[in-house]
Motif scaffolding. Structure first.
Motif, PDB file in Angstrom:
ATOM      1  N   VAL A   1       0.870  -1.168   0.000  1.00  0.00           N
ATOM      2  CA  VAL A   1       0.000   0.000   0.000  1.00  0.00           C
ATOM      3  C   VAL A   1       0.906   1.217   0.000  1.00  0.00           C
ATOM      4  N   LEU A   2       0.737   2.095  -0.976  1.00  0.00           N
ATOM      5  CA  LEU A   2       1.618   3.246  -1.083  1.00  0.00           C
ATOM      6  C   LEU A   2       0.873   4.518  -0.722  1.00  0.00           C
ATOM      7  N   SER A   3       1.492   5.341   0.095  1.00  0.00           N
ATOM      8  CA  SER A   3       0.949   6.679   0.334  1.00  0.00           C
ATOM      9  C   SER A   3       1.104   7.499  -0.937  1.00  0.00           C
ATOM     10  N   GLU A   4       0.458   8.664  -0.991  1.00  0.00           N
ATOM     11  CA  GLU A   4       0.590   9.507  -2.177  1.00  0.00           C
ATOM     12  C   GLU A   4       2.055   9.880  -2.397  1.00  0.00           C
ATOM     13  N   THR A   5       2.762  10.153  -1.301  1.00  0.00           N
ATOM     14  CA  THR A   5       4.178  10.498  -1.431  1.00  0.00           C
ATOM     15  C   THR A   5       4.979   9.327  -1.978  1.00  0.00           C
ATOM     16  N   ALA A   6       4.693   8.133  -1.463  1.00  0.00           N
ATOM     17  CA  ALA A   6       5.429   6.965  -1.938  1.00  0.00           C
ATOM     18  C   ALA A   6       5.136   6.734  -3.416  1.00  0.00           C
ATOM     19  N   MET A   7       3.899   6.987  -3.820  1.00  0.00           N
ATOM     20  CA  MET A   7       3.538   6.848  -5.228  1.00  0.00           C
ATOM     21  C   MET A   7       4.366   7.806  -6.081  1.00  0.00           C
TER      22      MET A   7
ATOM     23  N   LEU B   1      24.185   4.294 -13.910  1.00  0.00           N
ATOM     24  CA  LEU B   1      24.043   4.471 -12.465  1.00  0.00           C
ATOM     25  C   LEU B   1      22.711   5.140 -12.138  1.00  0.00           C
ATOM     26  N   VAL B   2      22.413   6.228 -12.837  1.00  0.00           N
ATOM     27  CA  VAL B   2      21.162   6.938 -12.551  1.00  0.00           C
ATOM     28  C   VAL B   2      19.960   6.034 -12.825  1.00  0.00           C
ATOM     29  N   GLY B   3      20.026   5.310 -13.936  1.00  0.00           N
ATOM     30  CA  GLY B   3      18.921   4.406 -14.253  1.00  0.00           C
ATOM     31  C   GLY B   3      18.737   3.338 -13.199  1.00  0.00           C
ATOM     32  N   TRP B   4      19.847   2.776 -12.734  1.00  0.00           N
ATOM     33  CA  TRP B   4      19.748   1.716 -11.724  1.00  0.00           C
ATOM     34  C   TRP B   4      19.285   2.263 -10.386  1.00  0.00           C
ATOM     35  N   LEU B   5      19.694   3.497 -10.054  1.00  0.00           N
ATOM     36  CA  LEU B   5      19.198   4.093  -8.820  1.00  0.00           C
ATOM     37  C   LEU B   5      17.674   4.134  -8.864  1.00  0.00           C
ATOM     38  N   GLY B   6      17.129   4.562 -10.014  1.00  0.00           N
ATOM     39  CA  GLY B   6      15.680   4.592 -10.154  1.00  0.00           C
ATOM     40  C   GLY B   6      15.083   3.200 -10.102  1.00  0.00           C
ATOM     41  N   LEU B   7      15.701   2.285 -10.817  1.00  0.00           N
ATOM     42  CA  LEU B   7      15.185   0.917 -10.900  1.00  0.00           C
ATOM     43  C   LEU B   7      15.170   0.247  -9.535  1.00  0.00           C
ATOM     44  N   ASN B   8      16.279   0.334  -8.823  1.00  0.00           N
ATOM     45  CA  ASN B   8      16.352  -0.355  -7.532  1.00  0.00           C
ATOM     46  C   ASN B   8      15.419   0.274  -6.500  1.00  0.00           C
ATOM     47  N   CYS B   9      15.331   1.607  -6.498  1.00  0.00           N
ATOM     48  CA  CYS B   9      14.436   2.259  -5.536  1.00  0.00           C
ATOM     49  C   CYS B   9      12.987   1.891  -5.841  1.00  0.00           C
ATOM     50  N   ALA B  10      12.598   1.981  -7.100  1.00  0.00           N
ATOM     51  CA  ALA B  10      11.210   1.679  -7.449  1.00  0.00           C
ATOM     52  C   ALA B  10      10.898   0.212  -7.188  1.00  0.00           C
ATOM     53  N   GLY B  11      11.809  -0.671  -7.567  1.00  0.00           N
ATOM     54  CA  GLY B  11      11.581  -2.098  -7.357  1.00  0.00           C
ATOM     55  C   GLY B  11      11.472  -2.431  -5.876  1.00  0.00           C
ATOM     56  N   ALA B  12      12.335  -1.828  -5.065  1.00  0.00           N
ATOM     57  CA  ALA B  12      12.301  -2.125  -3.631  1.00  0.00           C
ATOM     58  C   ALA B  12      10.961  -1.731  -3.036  1.00  0.00           C
ATOM     59  N   MET B  13      10.418  -0.600  -3.492  1.00  0.00           N
ATOM     60  CA  MET B  13       9.132  -0.168  -2.949  1.00  0.00           C
ATOM     61  C   MET B  13       7.988  -1.040  -3.453  1.00  0.00           C
ATOM     62  N   LEU B  14       8.006  -1.339  -4.748  1.00  0.00           N
ATOM     63  CA  LEU B  14       6.860  -2.045  -5.336  1.00  0.00           C
ATOM     64  C   LEU B  14       6.883  -3.533  -5.040  1.00  0.00           C
ATOM     65  N   PHE B  15       8.076  -4.127  -5.051  1.00  0.00           N
ATOM     66  CA  PHE B  15       8.118  -5.588  -5.018  1.00  0.00           C
ATOM     67  C   PHE B  15       8.554  -6.161  -3.679  1.00  0.00           C
ATOM     68  N   THR B  16       9.052  -5.296  -2.773  1.00  0.00           N
ATOM     69  CA  THR B  16       9.365  -5.818  -1.446  1.00  0.00           C
ATOM     70  C   THR B  16       8.749  -4.951  -0.363  1.00  0.00           C
ATOM     71  N   GLY B  17       7.948  -3.978  -0.756  1.00  0.00           N
ATOM     72  CA  GLY B  17       7.250  -3.184   0.240  1.00  0.00           C
ATOM     73  C   GLY B  17       8.129  -2.292   1.081  1.00  0.00           C
TER      74      GLY B  17
ATOM     75  N   PRO C   1       9.694  -4.542   9.223  1.00  0.00           N
ATOM     76  CA  PRO C   1       8.660  -5.293   8.518  1.00  0.00           C
ATOM     77  C   PRO C   1       8.864  -5.177   7.019  1.00  0.00           C
ATOM     78  N   VAL C   2       9.055  -6.287   6.401  1.00  0.00           N
ATOM     79  CA  VAL C   2       9.262  -6.276   4.963  1.00  0.00           C
ATOM     80  C   VAL C   2       8.115  -7.025   4.323  1.00  0.00           C
ATOM     81  N   LEU C   3       7.674  -6.509   3.217  1.00  0.00           N
ATOM     82  CA  LEU C   3       6.584  -7.167   2.537  1.00  0.00           C
ATOM     83  C   LEU C   3       7.062  -8.484   1.967  1.00  0.00           C
ATOM     84  N   ASN C   4       6.333  -9.533   2.265  1.00  0.00           N
ATOM     85  CA  ASN C   4       6.560 -10.782   1.558  1.00  0.00           C
ATOM     86  C   ASN C   4       5.443 -10.882   0.554  1.00  0.00           C
ATOM     87  N   VAL C   5       5.790 -10.925  -0.698  1.00  0.00           N
ATOM     88  CA  VAL C   5       4.742 -10.799  -1.703  1.00  0.00           C
ATOM     89  C   VAL C   5       3.698 -11.880  -1.585  1.00  0.00           C
ATOM     90  N   ALA C   6       3.997 -12.974  -0.912  1.00  0.00           N
ATOM     91  CA  ALA C   6       2.967 -13.997  -0.815  1.00  0.00           C
ATOM     92  C   ALA C   6       2.241 -14.055   0.515  1.00  0.00           C
TER      93      ALA C   6
END
Lengths: 450, 450, 450
Positions: free
Chosen positions: A8-14, A232-248, A365-370
């Motif tokens: 669940v993402l807050s508006e800021t997290a979104m 580097l810049v692309g991966w910074l974006g990728l890793n940050c976004a992935g961490a939020m979306l796929f591991t909460g 607390p880390v999101l476990n996707v399952a």
């Protein structure tokens, strides 16, 4: 399968997540430039054109049907019941992202991120097929990647599929964990690169009759090293976004992700420079750049769950792996991979996935996707390590054969390699009808006559 | 020293700040390309490789120990009691960022920003040492910068140190104010560049036997001018993040920061173009690009506290300063600085710092790092001007001698300049064993025979 | 005119919008590189230098006076009463952004976005005038664009002007709608490019005595294709920020905007590649890159109101339009436009504007700049279509004659074209006194002798 595990993402997290996603094209730009720079000048325009077309095809195919098989945690999917447990194996979404509200929800952000990152995965094989892969075949191979291989495996990892369920079904830690796509983006792309390199065979003149490889230097080292910063810049974006979306990961944790990503790239590049310096007397710029990319790749899986010191260790090992893997593929396996795509993306990607089992510490607390947020801290344990190994085994035992088979079939229907004359002329003239640098004379014979 | 002065960021401000930080690598990319483009083609790969290594070393050293001496406002530090007042002179943090929660707190954001911006500072001397500075020496010199000079001075400015305390201790306005690092990043890097240029001496062929300098044109003007755009984006991120973290600017004020940063760069580049056009009959592209960078540097200190019209004035003066400083260093001081690093970063940096005293108007409550938000408006006054002058005096009287001494010692242990044959061959071949553009013939003798 | 129509942004929306704005310079970088890459090597430095100067002049002029005429919804403006209705035709702001609080308000964000996007509009004519347009004339022409043409039309569209009022005054849907500037940025720039190309005339050697055009290939295809990725990132920022500021899109909707922007670019590039492949036997890299840009341009107007499938259709048509328009201008109208600026920005821009009438579906409450959020869903209807046509008619019937007239007058006062010898030498040597690539030999005679 319910929506329990969806973050669940807050508006800021979104907003934070979306903006990180907008940086992901730089990762693609970095890959495109490194591939072009490590190739020959007479196929430089072709390398860039192929990158553009491949990224475009990937985005379109993914939106048309790829997302339908990938889906997202908590959204409709097909399940098998096996040994008394539910195994989620493929999503069940309509085509064209219909029925997915594109309103900033986590599922919509995931679709947007994937639309771009599937292009990233599709760019990887271009490095291995440089200077000899037909434009049409690149595009068709990308259709297979973006429409089949990528969404299937990514569903298992990020869409609440069976790899993510290993935790809840068999108690293997948090299930297979990969925040930024070391497996689903990088290793999938890297194994496709291996398949392509095997199917195409080495470049003319790469190996002598006795099988001794010749060094064919890239045509523009400035592009190659500049590409590192973009990546580097692309991966910074990728890793940050992935961490939020796929591991909460909560928004504040992106600071940790950013620091770890940069440190892994830095230590990996320095490791590659140091090793080449010790072995050959001089540091090798191309391998150092490959090391930098390898560090980025290796950081992706664990970036949100490790302290900075572990990121440095992961990077150092990734840099060493890249240097030795490049040599091993070139000398032992006679695989000609001009862009080092296999070593950088498949080898480092696997290392990154395994590093989760070694270093990750799921403190908060880390999101476990399952099965939703876990209470309290748990550390990386044997179960987590086993989950990561199962993921790697799936890559080796299922994804690689699948992508090899698909591309082998494609090669029957539409030959993937340009004919001899195309390689002699250079892909620019042969396939595009115009060179990349028409006003500049080049030394080309020196290499082609070998 | 209590936590009184530390800024408090909302979740939104944290996200905004983090994303601005993710743009900072573009500033580094801009510097790397401008240095490579202004250098010779036979050391272009070396310039980029050195940039990559230097940025990597800087990030690692800063994380390992640099942050330990720099710290952040309100965190542990050593203090001297002198003349009845407390003087905070160095932070007291453990190594490897341990005990710093990387969770989006202002201190963690500051660590992340600095990890990248110390690399930016380390790239600056590469411009001055182009075409003759050994790769190993660059890296070791960066260790000294990132592990000693940078953190020390940055602590005094941004970590609640004695320069920031000038306001509370002696009533000098808000103490030394520098939002985006015109002093702590740019001038520190610029003075290190001056030290390096003096220690290395001019390039072979730069000065005739009579001491008359020869123009050695950069090898790629497109790179140089493209670098300007990348640098703009990087500086937008740097100034916005710095203003929020180090001066407590509220998120909305970043609009003002962005407008001022862009205006200063624009007016400075046009000033340089106009002046070179008047003096030489034609506008000089390299000097205009240097002017653009000079405007960015000069905008950094005051960007959050001035109206747009003042940013234009600051830029115009910075552009003029860069043009005349380049000539002055080359002709009068016989300092060979191919990338104009000294003029752009040291001279413009000092001008930017002083401009705070001239133009800044602290209208809304602004964080004073040493004694918390001040109530109500105060305008730039004599005290503020004096605080800025003390900062500049510290740069000239302490930072420059320190960096010169350290690099002089380094030169004794490990000679910083390549031998004559290395300069003749070009650094690419001599130090890396491969040229940047192996397929393109070049006119090289024309210059080397001079 | 009250503040009724101005969007209200939460702090998060403000941060999201600002960060999108910080990405806009990449759109400019993309245009600059594509223009330089499609031009000749002997005017490459000039192309980049002109880009830098033009962007700088545009930003300065816009801040000094452009914003005064443009303003923002709900801020002071002059109105005519005509046929019993109020027609808002020009803003009434003081110079230098005085009286505009630069605090993150929507008006301040709009000023910041425009300061950068007016530079984008000013870069467009550089593509049409490549290899023959004087630097001084570029800058003066930009003064006219940024100080007159742009702010006037942008006020009508985005500042609550009469085009935006067509909905409230005559019930034409939501009035003229253009989220990301397909008309106000792209078409205004594109029509200025047409005026410039006509005034300058074709390059020496472009047309034979019989009027048959010669292909003059760009000097660096890698730059051209790399520029596409930069432009994508810039346009993602531009479209997201524009959608929020000028159509009141809520933050979550930026996900839709991002997906649509990328899809339009992808499908447009592939359409161009496919069409050139069918017609000439081989895909054309330059035209594919132009197609990519055309897709970005065409997506701008409607991106926030269409489903992804419509974005793909818009892109496919834009790609086809670009390919045929390039040929039509070159063969039928004998307009020499090296950078395809007219086809990409004017033709695709008009198509994008009309596509709003065809595809847009205003599902959720959307801000109508002239009368506040509308309740409930309304779909694109005949009235909306008519409003878009009125906008296009204004571009053709008013903006183009105005910009042509102003540039024609400028040409009388200060001749815009370099003399014959300048074209022969190349603009780099003639106008800047130094070439872009002084160490690399080039084949130049081949073309100049024609």
């Amino acid at each position: 399968m319910t929506a329990l595990g969806a973050p669940v993402l807050s508006e800021t997290a979104m907003a934070l997540c979306l903006l990180c996603i907008l940086l992901v094209p730089f990762a693609g730009a970095g890959l495109a430039l490194v591939n072009a720079g490590l190739g020959r000048s007479r196929s430089a325009a072709h390398a860039m054109m192929a990158s553009l077309c491949v990224a475009a095809v990937a985005a379109l195919v993914y939106v048309v049907c790829g997302f339908s098989w990938q889906g997202f945690i908590g959204r409709p999917a097909h399940e098998l019941v096996l040994a008394g447990k539910q195994w989620n194996w493929i999503a069940a979404e309509p085509l064209f992202l219909r029925r997915l509200p594109l309103d900033g929800s986590p599922a919509s952000l995931a679709a947007c991120l994937q639309m771009l990152s599937v292009g990233l995965a599709a760019l990887i094989p271009l490095g291995a097929g440089a200077d000899r892969w037909r434009l049409r075949a690149c595009c068709l191979s990308t259709v297979l990647l973006a429409g089949c291989t990528y969404p299937l495996f990514a569903h298992w990892v990020w869409g609440g599929g069976w790899l993510a369920q290993l935790g809840v079904n068999y108690g293997l830690g948090h299930g297979f964990v990969d925040a930024g796509g070391a497996s689903s983006i990088q290793a999938v792309g890297g194994f496709t690169a291996l398949a392509i390199a095997w199917i195409l065979g080495p470049r003319r003149g790469k190996y002598s009759l006795e099988g001794v490889p010749t060094a064919i230097p890239g045509h523009n080292a400035v592009l190659v090293l500049f590409a590192c910063v973009l990546a580097l810049v692309g991966w910074l974006g990728l890793n940050c976004a992935g961490a939020m979306l796929f591991t909460g990961a909560e928004p504040g944790r992106t600071v940790l992700v950013a620091i770890n990503t940069a440190l892994a790239a830095a230590s990996s590049a320095l490791a590659a420079a140091a090793i080449t310096s010790l072995r050959f007397g001089k540091p090798d710029a191309s391998l150092s750049a490959n090391g930098w990319f390898g560090g980025l790749v290796a950081s992706s899986a664990a970036c949100a769950f490790i302290p900075p010191a572990a990121a440095i260790v992961i990077g150092l090992i990734a840099g060493a792996l890249v240097v030795f893997a490049v040599e091993w593929f070139e000398l032992r396996l006679a695989v000609d991979d001009p862009g080092a795509a296999i070593s950088v993306h498949a080898v480092s990607g696997i290392w990154g996935v395994l590093a989760v089992g070694l270093f990750a510490h799921f403190r908060s607390p880390v999101l476990n996707v399952a099965h939703g947020p876990l209470p309290g801290p748990t550390s990386g344990d044997a179960g987590q390590w086993l989950a990561q190994v199962v993921g790697v085994a799936t890559l080796l035992g299922f994804v690689f054969p699948l992508t090899y088979g698909l591309n082998w079939l494609l090669n029957r229907v539409c030959p993937q390699r340009v004919p001899m004359e195309g390689e002699q002329q250079g892909l620019d003239l042969y396939e595009l009808g115009a060179g990349a640098y028409p006003e500049f004379p080049t030394y080309t014979d020196e290499f082609t006559l070998r």
